[in-house]
Design a protein around this motif. Sequence first.
Motif, PDB file in Angstrom:
ATOM      1  N   GLY A  19       0.779  -1.224   0.000  1.00  0.00           N
ATOM      2  CA  GLY A  19       0.000   0.000   0.000  1.00  0.00           C
ATOM      3  C   GLY A  19       0.814   1.279   0.000  1.00  0.00           C
ATOM      4  O   GLY A  19       0.246   2.376   0.105  1.00  0.00           O
ATOM      5  N   VAL A  20       2.133   1.177  -0.121  1.00  0.00           N
ATOM      6  CA  VAL A  20       3.003   2.355  -0.145  1.00  0.00           C
ATOM      7  C   VAL A  20       3.547   2.535  -1.558  1.00  0.00           C
ATOM      8  O   VAL A  20       3.984   1.573  -2.195  1.00  0.00           O
ATOM      9  CB  VAL A  20       4.176   2.204   0.850  1.00  0.00           C
ATOM     10  CG1 VAL A  20       5.078   3.439   0.808  1.00  0.00           C
ATOM     11  CG2 VAL A  20       3.660   1.961   2.255  1.00  0.00           C
ATOM     12  N   GLU A  21       3.516   3.768  -2.058  1.00  0.00           N
ATOM     13  CA  GLU A  21       4.041   4.063  -3.388  1.00  0.00           C
ATOM     14  C   GLU A  21       5.490   4.523  -3.276  1.00  0.00           C
ATOM     15  O   GLU A  21       5.850   5.303  -2.402  1.00  0.00           O
ATOM     16  CB  GLU A  21       3.207   5.147  -4.071  1.00  0.00           C
ATOM     17  CG  GLU A  21       3.633   5.416  -5.507  1.00  0.00           C
ATOM     18  CD  GLU A  21       2.733   6.414  -6.214  1.00  0.00           C
ATOM     19  OE1 GLU A  21       3.116   7.603  -6.250  1.00  0.00           O
ATOM     20  OE2 GLU A  21       1.660   6.002  -6.708  1.00  0.00           O
ATOM     21  N   TYR A  22       6.317   4.011  -4.175  1.00  0.00           N
ATOM     22  CA  TYR A  22       7.733   4.374  -4.219  1.00  0.00           C
ATOM     23  C   TYR A  22       8.100   4.809  -5.628  1.00  0.00           C
ATOM     24  O   TYR A  22       7.422   4.476  -6.596  1.00  0.00           O
ATOM     25  CB  TYR A  22       8.608   3.179  -3.842  1.00  0.00           C
ATOM     26  CG  TYR A  22       8.343   2.576  -2.491  1.00  0.00           C
ATOM     27  CD1 TYR A  22       8.917   3.114  -1.343  1.00  0.00           C
ATOM     28  CD2 TYR A  22       7.526   1.451  -2.358  1.00  0.00           C
ATOM     29  CE1 TYR A  22       8.683   2.548  -0.096  1.00  0.00           C
ATOM     30  CE2 TYR A  22       7.289   0.876  -1.122  1.00  0.00           C
ATOM     31  CZ  TYR A  22       7.870   1.424   0.005  1.00  0.00           C
ATOM     32  OH  TYR A  22       7.632   0.859   1.236  1.00  0.00           O
ATOM     33  N   GLU A  23       9.217   5.540  -5.743  1.00  0.00           N
ATOM     34  CA  GLU A  23       9.810   5.811  -7.040  1.00  0.00           C
ATOM     35  C   GLU A  23      11.197   5.165  -7.083  1.00  0.00           C
ATOM     36  O   GLU A  23      11.825   4.937  -6.038  1.00  0.00           O
ATOM     37  CB  GLU A  23       9.927   7.314  -7.295  1.00  0.00           C
ATOM     38  CG  GLU A  23      10.876   8.046  -6.340  1.00  0.00           C
ATOM     39  CD  GLU A  23      10.978   9.538  -6.636  1.00  0.00           C
ATOM     40  OE1 GLU A  23      10.050  10.079  -7.289  1.00  0.00           O
ATOM     41  OE2 GLU A  23      11.970  10.172  -6.217  1.00  0.00           O
ATOM     42  N   CYS A  24      11.644   4.836  -8.290  1.00  0.00           N
ATOM     43  CA  CYS A  24      12.945   4.202  -8.470  1.00  0.00           C
ATOM     44  C   CYS A  24      13.666   4.890  -9.626  1.00  0.00           C
ATOM     45  O   CYS A  24      13.035   5.334 -10.594  1.00  0.00           O
ATOM     46  CB  CYS A  24      12.803   2.720  -8.791  1.00  0.00           C
ATOM     47  SG  CYS A  24      11.753   1.802  -7.662  1.00  0.00           S
ATOM     48  N   PHE A  25      14.997   4.913  -9.544  1.00  0.00           N
ATOM     49  CA  PHE A  25      15.790   5.524 -10.613  1.00  0.00           C
ATOM     50  C   PHE A  25      17.215   4.976 -10.533  1.00  0.00           C
ATOM     51  O   PHE A  25      17.658   4.470  -9.500  1.00  0.00           O
ATOM     52  CB  PHE A  25      15.792   7.053 -10.494  1.00  0.00           C
ATOM     53  CG  PHE A  25      16.058   7.556  -9.101  1.00  0.00           C
ATOM     54  CD1 PHE A  25      17.352   7.723  -8.632  1.00  0.00           C
ATOM     55  CD2 PHE A  25      14.991   7.840  -8.248  1.00  0.00           C
ATOM     56  CE1 PHE A  25      17.590   8.177  -7.352  1.00  0.00           C
ATOM     57  CE2 PHE A  25      15.220   8.292  -6.960  1.00  0.00           C
ATOM     58  CZ  PHE A  25      16.531   8.467  -6.501  1.00  0.00           C
ATOM     59  N   ASN A  26      17.935   5.084 -11.648  1.00  0.00           N
ATOM     60  CA  ASN A  26      19.296   4.561 -11.732  1.00  0.00           C
ATOM     61  C   ASN A  26      20.204   5.176 -10.674  1.00  0.00           C
ATOM     62  O   ASN A  26      20.192   6.401 -10.462  1.00  0.00           O
ATOM     63  CB  ASN A  26      19.925   4.875 -13.095  1.00  0.00           C
ATOM     64  CG  ASN A  26      19.279   4.135 -14.239  1.00  0.00           C
ATOM     65  OD1 ASN A  26      18.527   3.182 -14.036  1.00  0.00           O
ATOM     66  ND2 ASN A  26      19.566   4.564 -15.454  1.00  0.00           N
ATOM     67  N   THR A  27      21.006   4.358 -10.024  1.00  0.00           N
ATOM     68  CA  THR A  27      22.094   4.838  -9.181  1.00  0.00           C
ATOM     69  C   THR A  27      23.290   3.923  -9.396  1.00  0.00           C
ATOM     70  O   THR A  27      23.159   2.795  -9.869  1.00  0.00           O
ATOM     71  CB  THR A  27      21.719   4.861  -7.685  1.00  0.00           C
ATOM     72  OG1 THR A  27      21.196   3.585  -7.302  1.00  0.00           O
ATOM     73  CG2 THR A  27      20.706   5.953  -7.387  1.00  0.00           C
ATOM     74  N   SER A  28      24.465   4.401  -9.030  1.00  0.00           N
ATOM     75  CA  SER A  28      25.715   3.721  -9.365  1.00  0.00           C
ATOM     76  C   SER A  28      26.123   2.689  -8.324  1.00  0.00           C
ATOM     77  O   SER A  28      25.892   2.868  -7.129  1.00  0.00           O
ATOM     78  CB  SER A  28      26.829   4.769  -9.499  1.00  0.00           C
ATOM     79  OG  SER A  28      28.065   4.162  -9.748  1.00  0.00           O
ATOM     80  N   GLY A  29      26.752   1.613  -8.786  1.00  0.00           N
ATOM     81  CA  GLY A  29      27.462   0.692  -7.912  1.00  0.00           C
ATOM     82  C   GLY A  29      26.690  -0.487  -7.372  1.00  0.00           C
ATOM     83  O   GLY A  29      27.292  -1.461  -6.914  1.00  0.00           O
ATOM     84  N   GLY A  30      25.371  -0.444  -7.394  1.00  0.00           N
ATOM     85  CA  GLY A  30      24.586  -1.464  -6.722  1.00  0.00           C
ATOM     86  C   GLY A  30      24.639  -2.845  -7.347  1.00  0.00           C
ATOM     87  O   GLY A  30      24.398  -3.841  -6.675  1.00  0.00           O
ATOM     88  N   LEU A  31      24.966  -2.922  -8.629  1.00  0.00           N
ATOM     89  CA  LEU A  31      24.971  -4.212  -9.320  1.00  0.00           C
ATOM     90  C   LEU A  31      26.239  -5.015  -9.077  1.00  0.00           C
ATOM     91  O   LEU A  31      26.252  -6.229  -9.307  1.00  0.00           O
ATOM     92  CB  LEU A  31      24.814  -4.000 -10.829  1.00  0.00           C
ATOM     93  CG  LEU A  31      23.404  -3.747 -11.358  1.00  0.00           C
ATOM     94  CD1 LEU A  31      23.467  -3.506 -12.854  1.00  0.00           C
ATOM     95  CD2 LEU A  31      22.486  -4.913 -11.059  1.00  0.00           C
TER      96      LEU A  31
END
Length: 368
Positions: free
Chosen positions: A203-215
């Motif tokens: 029930g919570v809305e989030y946004e997502c976007f590219n960020t560096s290093g996580g992969l």
Amino acid sequence: MNWNICVIGAGKIGQMIATLLKGSPNYRVTVADHDLKALGEISRLGVSTKQIDAKDEAGMTEALTGFDAIISAAPFFLTPAIAAAAKTVGAHYFDLTEDVAATNAVRQLAEDSDTAFMPQCGLAPGFVGIAGAALAAEFDEIDSLHMRVGALPLYPTNALKYNLTWSTDGLINEYCNPCDAIVNGELVKTAPLEDYEVLGHDGVEYECFNTSGGLGTLPETLEGKARAVSYRSIRYPGHCDILKLLLNDLGLERRRDLLKEIFEAALPRTDQDVVLVYCTAKGKIDGVLREKSLINKSFARTINGQVWSAIQITTAAGVLGVVDLMRTGALPSKGFIRQEQVKLTDFLNTEFGQLYRAGDVTEQNKAA
């Protein structure tokens, strides 16, 4: 076999790592740092300490002699020096860095090493790479793998809807540096803050976007196998637009020192946080196009009579799970080790990886 471990860095994550190691019968732990005040906090946990200066090569080498493994919980720019010292003293090496250049330095050190070098442990990179690789392995043909992670305040009150929960330098790196990805089957660099998407959970809305290093190294591993692989940070809606204002319109991408000062002066820290891992994969199983997801949601909790934040627990458990697998011989003991070489089930069955099980929403849904 018991291991004697030195944790370099007496900050929030270093404290959590030391606490978990101290509570295990399989380890002895010492925490090293140059900051005597920070080491005093560690001493109050009942953990041995050493004062070292990472810029003093000879002194650091002497201080690290005799340890089976070194875990760096220090800032990313100290990574090459700490890793080099670990190689000199013949210790296995682990760190939490998301910095690509620092990781490349570690890879070079690992090439002719008689011990293991495993950077990018922790949460993201770290656990998310283990989870993503496991999800991809469930498919006969993997088409796409999208991994998203957020360390967020439970009760956001400012316009950014964000509180500091980990390294400010690491956070700024994520927002400013190029991002590894696979696009149309090709290994590429993408821009941070782009490829915006909206998702919801509980029930919570989030946004997502590219960020560096996580992969981490996962794009290299899946190159030639997957059409699309990406990593994105999860935030509450509105965060990305403010970041673009700060970084692009006001030019703070070129003044990272000033941006760090602003963040640390204006954004309070909180232990009331949530860590959300949201991985989705698509591909073919038995010739049929299928989609699968892995969702893990962790909260702050009490360990050994003290409240620890979700980001402390998940990051510390991420690195210590793989340390435990190496101690028991489940991982190679020399050279460069990737997160995707770790089997998710093996990780979750370690004494530290079990800390993720309480947040395993996917397994809870199966049980229901």
